[in-house]
Scaffold this motif. Structure first.
Motif, mmCIF file in Angstrom:
data_model
loop_
_atom_site.group_PDB
_atom_site.id
_atom_site.type_symbol
_atom_site.label_atom_id
_atom_site.label_comp_id
_atom_site.label_asym_id
_atom_site.label_seq_id
_atom_site.Cartn_x
_atom_site.Cartn_y
_atom_site.Cartn_z
ATOM 1 N N VAL A 153 15.114 -16.264 66.175
ATOM 2 C CA VAL A 153 14.148 -15.829 65.172
ATOM 3 C C VAL A 153 13.585 -14.497 65.658
ATOM 4 C CG1 VAL A 153 11.984 -16.329 63.972
ATOM 5 C CG2 VAL A 153 13.502 -18.207 64.614
ATOM 6 N N ALA A 154 13.804 -13.434 64.885
ATOM 7 C CA ALA A 154 13.307 -12.106 65.241
ATOM 8 C C ALA A 154 12.171 -11.727 64.305
ATOM 9 C CB ALA A 154 14.431 -11.073 65.151
ATOM 10 N N HIS A 155 11.037 -11.341 64.899
ATOM 11 C CA HIS A 155 9.866 -10.888 64.145
ATOM 12 C C HIS A 155 9.807 -9.364 64.235
ATOM 13 C CE1 HIS A 155 8.073 -14.882 63.551
ATOM 14 N NE2 HIS A 155 8.659 -15.164 64.702
ATOM 15 N N PHE A 156 9.623 -8.700 63.101
ATOM 16 C CA PHE A 156 9.662 -7.236 63.046
ATOM 17 C C PHE A 156 8.281 -6.664 62.742
ATOM 18 C CE2 PHE A 156 13.908 -8.705 62.279
ATOM 19 C CZ PHE A 156 14.660 -7.857 63.069
ATOM 20 N N PHE A 157 7.953 -5.596 63.481
ATOM 21 C CA PHE A 157 6.677 -4.907 63.336
ATOM 22 C C PHE A 157 6.928 -3.411 63.154
ATOM 23 C CE2 PHE A 157 5.819 -8.693 65.772
ATOM 24 C CZ PHE A 157 4.581 -9.126 65.351
ATOM 25 N N LEU A 158 6.155 -2.788 62.275
ATOM 26 C CA LEU A 158 6.155 -1.334 62.167
ATOM 27 C C LEU A 158 5.246 -0.808 63.264
ATOM 28 C CD1 LEU A 158 6.883 1.287 60.687
ATOM 29 C CD2 LEU A 158 4.887 0.885 59.217
ATOM 30 N N CYS A 159 5.755 0.103 64.090
ATOM 31 C CA CYS A 159 5.002 0.616 65.232
ATOM 32 C C CYS A 159 5.027 2.135 65.262
ATOM 33 C CB CYS A 159 5.589 0.087 66.536
ATOM 34 S SG CYS A 159 5.462 -1.697 66.726
ATOM 35 N N LYS A 160 4.090 2.677 65.999
ATOM 36 C CA LYS A 160 3.995 4.114 66.211
ATOM 37 C C LYS A 160 3.828 4.344 67.712
ATOM 38 C CE LYS A 160 0.844 7.915 65.308
ATOM 39 N NZ LYS A 160 -0.425 8.278 64.691
ATOM 40 N N ILE A 161 4.580 5.297 68.254
ATOM 41 C CA ILE A 161 4.450 5.631 69.673
ATOM 42 C C ILE A 161 3.128 6.365 69.871
ATOM 43 C CG2 ILE A 161 5.388 7.005 71.577
ATOM 44 C CD1 ILE A 161 8.180 6.507 70.347
ATOM 45 N N VAL A 162 2.310 5.882 70.817
ATOM 46 C CA VAL A 162 1.028 6.531 71.102
ATOM 47 C C VAL A 162 1.054 7.264 72.445
ATOM 48 C CG1 VAL A 162 -0.362 5.048 69.618
ATOM 49 C CG2 VAL A 162 0.006 4.387 72.000
ATOM 50 N N ASN A 222 4.226 3.365 75.055
ATOM 51 C CA ASN A 222 3.168 2.496 74.552
ATOM 52 C C ASN A 222 3.098 2.709 73.053
ATOM 53 O OD1 ASN A 222 2.137 1.401 77.074
ATOM 54 N ND2 ASN A 222 1.478 3.496 77.493
ATOM 55 N N VAL A 223 2.893 1.622 72.317
ATOM 56 C CA VAL A 223 2.880 1.720 70.861
ATOM 57 C C VAL A 223 1.610 1.114 70.277
ATOM 58 C CG1 VAL A 223 5.396 1.640 70.658
ATOM 59 C CG2 VAL A 223 4.085 -0.482 70.478
ATOM 60 N N SER A 224 1.336 1.556 69.073
ATOM 61 C CA SER A 224 0.319 0.939 68.239
ATOM 62 C C SER A 224 1.079 0.138 67.185
ATOM 63 C CB SER A 224 -0.528 2.028 67.582
ATOM 64 O OG SER A 224 -1.402 1.465 66.634
ATOM 65 N N ILE A 225 0.711 -1.113 67.009
ATOM 66 C CA ILE A 225 1.343 -1.944 65.988
ATOM 67 C C ILE A 225 0.603 -1.713 64.678
ATOM 68 C CG2 ILE A 225 1.865 -4.293 65.251
ATOM 69 C CD1 ILE A 225 2.074 -5.039 68.247
ATOM 70 N N LEU A 226 1.339 -1.222 63.689
ATOM 71 C CA LEU A 226 0.730 -0.877 62.400
ATOM 72 C C LEU A 226 0.758 -2.020 61.399
ATOM 73 C CD1 LEU A 226 2.300 2.686 62.014
ATOM 74 C CD2 LEU A 226 0.075 2.073 62.997
ATOM 75 N N LYS A 227 1.857 -2.810 61.423
ATOM 76 C CA LYS A 227 1.992 -3.844 60.401
ATOM 77 C C LYS A 227 3.098 -4.829 60.768
ATOM 78 C CE LYS A 227 2.656 -4.346 55.478
ATOM 79 N NZ LYS A 227 2.763 -3.731 54.186
ATOM 80 N N TYR A 228 2.859 -6.110 60.470
ATOM 81 C CA TYR A 228 3.897 -7.121 60.589
ATOM 82 C C TYR A 228 4.780 -7.011 59.348
ATOM 83 C CZ TYR A 228 6.222 -11.642 60.914
ATOM 84 O OH TYR A 228 7.176 -12.634 60.995
ATOM 85 N N LEU A 229 6.111 -6.982 59.556
ATOM 86 C CA LEU A 229 7.039 -6.743 58.448
ATOM 87 C C LEU A 229 7.823 -7.970 58.011
ATOM 88 C CD1 LEU A 229 8.461 -3.368 59.746
ATOM 89 C CD2 LEU A 229 6.747 -3.705 57.943
ATOM 90 N N GLY A 230 7.814 -9.007 58.823
ATOM 91 C CA GLY A 230 8.560 -10.204 58.460
ATOM 92 C C GLY A 230 9.503 -10.615 59.562
ATOM 93 N N MET A 231 10.346 -11.594 59.243
ATOM 94 C CA MET A 231 11.238 -12.146 60.256
ATOM 95 C C MET A 231 12.631 -12.321 59.705
ATOM 96 S SD MET A 231 10.016 -16.074 60.448
ATOM 97 C CE MET A 231 11.333 -17.182 60.020
#
Length: 136
Positions: free
Chosen positions: A79-88, A63-72
């Protein structure tokens, strides 16, 4: 033609990033090896974030916490959308469809790759990963 839309999670562990290693034996018996950023295709009615949470639970058993949208990154048919995530919660281990399909001719493996080694492997979004890690 509709493009395939996906959500992808960039997850760091200090100077390493979690990636999915793929090795496939092609129809002509050649071997294709590459890495992908964990995540997958958006299902009808899912938001990008809902898709990402589902895909990471299935693929990586976390399970992750989404920290920030980074772009595509837009290709000719995706079309790939990238997010910075942290494992919770959870420890990354192969699961879901990837585990079910994993065999000698269609191999999947979760790997942590040093950010400094990204230029030596085949992976989409190298520049996004390196840029974000610089500030991380």
């Amino acid at each position: 033609m509709n493009k395939r839309v996906s959500s992808r999670a960039i997850i760091f562990d200090h100077d390493e990033v979690y990636l999915m290693f793929r090795r496939k034996v092609c129809d002509d018996c050649s071997i294709s090896e590459y890495y992908v950023v964990p995540g997958g295709g958006v299902q009808e009615g899912e938001s990008l974030e809902e898709n990402l949470w589902r895909e990471l639970q299935e693929e990586l058993s976390v399970n992750v916490s989404i920290l920030k949208y980074l772009g595509m990154d837009e290709g000719s048919n995706s079309v790939a959308h990238f997010f910075l995530c942290k494992i919770v919660s959870g420890i990354p281990e192969l699961g879901g469809e990837e585990l079910d399909k994993c065999c000698e001719n269609n191999f999947y493996e979760i790997r942590k790759v040093k950010v400094s080694d990204l230029d030596s492997i085949d992976v989409l979004a190298k520049d996004i990963i390196k840029r974000v890690h610089f500030y991380f």
